[in-house]
Design an enzyme around this catalytic site. Structure first.
Site, short mmCIF file in Angstrom:
data_model
loop_
_atom_site.label_atom_id
_atom_site.label_comp_id
_atom_site.label_asym_id
_atom_site.label_seq_id
_atom_site.Cartn_x
_atom_site.Cartn_y
_atom_site.Cartn_z
N SER A 174 -31.76 36.07 0.18
CA SER A 174 -31.94 35.89 1.60
C SER A 174 -30.88 36.59 2.45
CB SER A 174 -31.91 34.39 1.93
OG SER A 174 -30.65 33.85 1.58
N SER A 222 -29.12 34.79 -3.66
CA SER A 222 -29.18 35.46 -2.36
C SER A 222 -28.03 36.39 -2.03
CB SER A 222 -29.30 34.43 -1.25
OG SER A 222 -30.63 34.02 -1.15
N LYS A 265 -23.18 36.54 7.62
CA LYS A 265 -24.57 36.07 7.56
C LYS A 265 -24.76 34.94 8.57
CE LYS A 265 -27.96 34.27 4.19
NZ LYS A 265 -28.15 33.79 2.81
#
Ligand code: GLN
Length: 483
Positions: free
Chosen positions: A156, A180, A81
């Protein structure tokens, strides 16, 4: 032999490389080809790290050529990420303000994966500074759910969930501050793990809310999740909040029968607002665990209804402080055509941050301001203690807790983007574990009639990821037996 990249697990990838069915280099190249062909429509990757990946793959292949023992994650392509810094490799946090930021060092979790032989193949799209539940807050466009391109992948860490679901990485790392990792895992039909707070070093994770931020893996299977955690967990002198607690052999413990484990089912998580298909899929999994010898115990977590407001006070307060560092001086975007220093701060931040990030900074600054601090921030901290006590009481009666991961399956792109409160409610079952610091995992437990994945969440005591993995493995197993 042609390997099917869509079904490769961490374990089977390593075996294929060890048995010389494929070289690490040709495997990495196949993944890049697949990404080139398929990622345009999903938009899960923000940057690819071909040079770094191929150099690491060549190191693995050289070891294999010499017949030397391979490291435990040898040649396994893993995506990261874009909130974890990577030396020499652009790291944006999904924000325009960091569009050109090239970090000078590696996040500990990334460095540990690489030291264990993994091949870092690229950086994944996410909501700006990890603020969001749909990936629509990225400055680089939304990610689409590989299971249904008209829907969000969750957020997210939407890109990290999507690459595993789409088979454009074997595993990935995400971050979880309010859900997330677990929420996008549920939306995309993969396994998402949030370890105990302190289990994995946060060094090199771009801070959103430091008392809530966690790093954890996305994988196709529960045993892969255990395997990745094994290699990123443990004390790191570079993060004073990382815990000095021994890391057990998760993989070895995973098959221990679940017979006799007590699982709590909190009534507050099965109340109004829960989609009926999710309810029945989770109920069916609980029945399967009962059939495997678990004792099912109805429990109550009475302060649950305060979790969302508590989270959105504490998370925004910490974010407003953490994001003060983006001032146009040291990091990222600096506005041109400014006359004074304060104008430079103002315009750099105004041009660099997106609207959700600005909303959070304003909310957080407000709840911390003189006169409101006691009414909001301090009160939220007190409620956080009550939430912790709810779990302490529950864990006197049970070994783990089972809930749905999300109240609904993946929603449509655009469906909630104009309504921040509706978006915040997507985290209703996940935020509490972050506030309490306990580990949580989302594991697929079925599909809706429309074919959308459904996730089941298992929560366990601090540092008891092993029990969580055993139960998750049993859920996965009963689902496979049904298929
Ligand atoms: N969706 C939540 C938020 O927007 C959680 C985000 C996260 O876990 N990083 O704050």
């Amino acid at each position: 032999m042609e390997l099917d990249l869509n079904v490769l697990t961490v374990a089977s990838t390593r075996t294929a490389i060890e048995q010389r069915q494929v070289t690490a280099t040709s495997l990495a190249e196949s993944f890049y080809k697949k990404i080139d062909a398929e990622d345009k429509q999903v938009n899960a990757y923000l940057s690819l790290s071909k040079d770094r990946a191929l150099a690491q793959a060549a190191r693995i292949d050289a070891l294999a050529d010499k017949g030397e023992a391979l490291p435990p994650l040898a040649g396994v392509p893993i995506a990261i990420k874009d909130v974890m810094v990577t030396q020499g490799l652009r790291t944006t946090a999904g924000s325009k303000i960091l569009e050109k930021f090239i970090p000078p060092y590696d996040c500990t979790a990334v460095a540990r994966l690489e030291a264990a032989g993994a091949v870092i193949i690229g950086k994944t799209n996410c909501d700006e500074f990890a603020m969001g539940s749909s990936n629509e807050n990225s400055a680089y466009g939304p990610v689409r759910n590989p299971r249904d391109l008209t829907r969000v992948p969750g957020g997210s860490s939407g890109g990290s969930a999507a690459v595993v679901a789409a088979g454009t990485a074997v595993a990935s790392l995400g971050s979880d501050t309010g859900g997330s990792i677990r929420q996008p895992a549920a939306f995309c039909g993969v396994v998402g793990l949030m370890p105990t707070y302190g289990r994995v070093s946060r060094y090199g994770l771009i801070a959103f809310a430091s008392s809530l931020d966690h790093i954890g893996p996305f994988t196709k299977s529960v045993s892969d999740s255990a395997l990745v955690l094994q290699h990123i967990a443990g004390r790191d002198p570079l993060d004073s909040t990382s815990a000095d607690v021994p890391v057990p052999d998760y993989v070895a413990e995973i098959g221990t029968p679940v017979k006799g484990l007590r699982i709590g089912v909190p009534k507050e998580y099965f109340a109004e607002g829960l989609d009926s298909e999710i309810r029945s899929a989770v109920d069916a999994s609980i029945q399967n665990l009962a059939a495997a010898g678990c004792e099912v115990v109805p429990i109550s977590l009475p302060h649950t209804k305060y979790a969302i407001p508590t989270y959105y006070v504490i998370a925004t307060a910490e974010a407003s402080s953490n994001l003060a560092r983006y001032d146009g001086v040291r990091y990222g975007h600096r506005s041109n055509n400014v006359r004074t220093l304060s104008e430079m701060y103002r315009r750099s931040r105004d041009e660099g941050f997106g609207s959700e990030v600005k909303r959070r900074i304003m909310l957080g600054t407000y709840v911390l301001s003189a006169g409101y601090y006691d009414a909001y921030y301090l009160k939220a901290q007190r409620v956080r203690t009550l939430l912790t006590q709810d779990f302490e009481n529950a864990f006197q009666q049970v070994d783990a807790i089972i809930t749905p991961t999300t109240p609904t399956p993946a929603f449509k792109l655009g469906e909630k983007s104009d309504d921040p409160v509706a978006m915040y409610l997507a985290d209703i079952y996940t935020v509490t574990a972050d506030l309490v610091g306990i580990p949580g995992i989302s594991v697929p437990c079925g599909n809706s009639k429309e074919g959308l994945p459904i996730g089941l969440q298992i929560l366990a005591k601090h540092f008891d990821e092993s029990t969580m993995f055993r139960l998750a493995h049993a859920v996965e197993h009963s689902l496979a037996a049904k298929a």
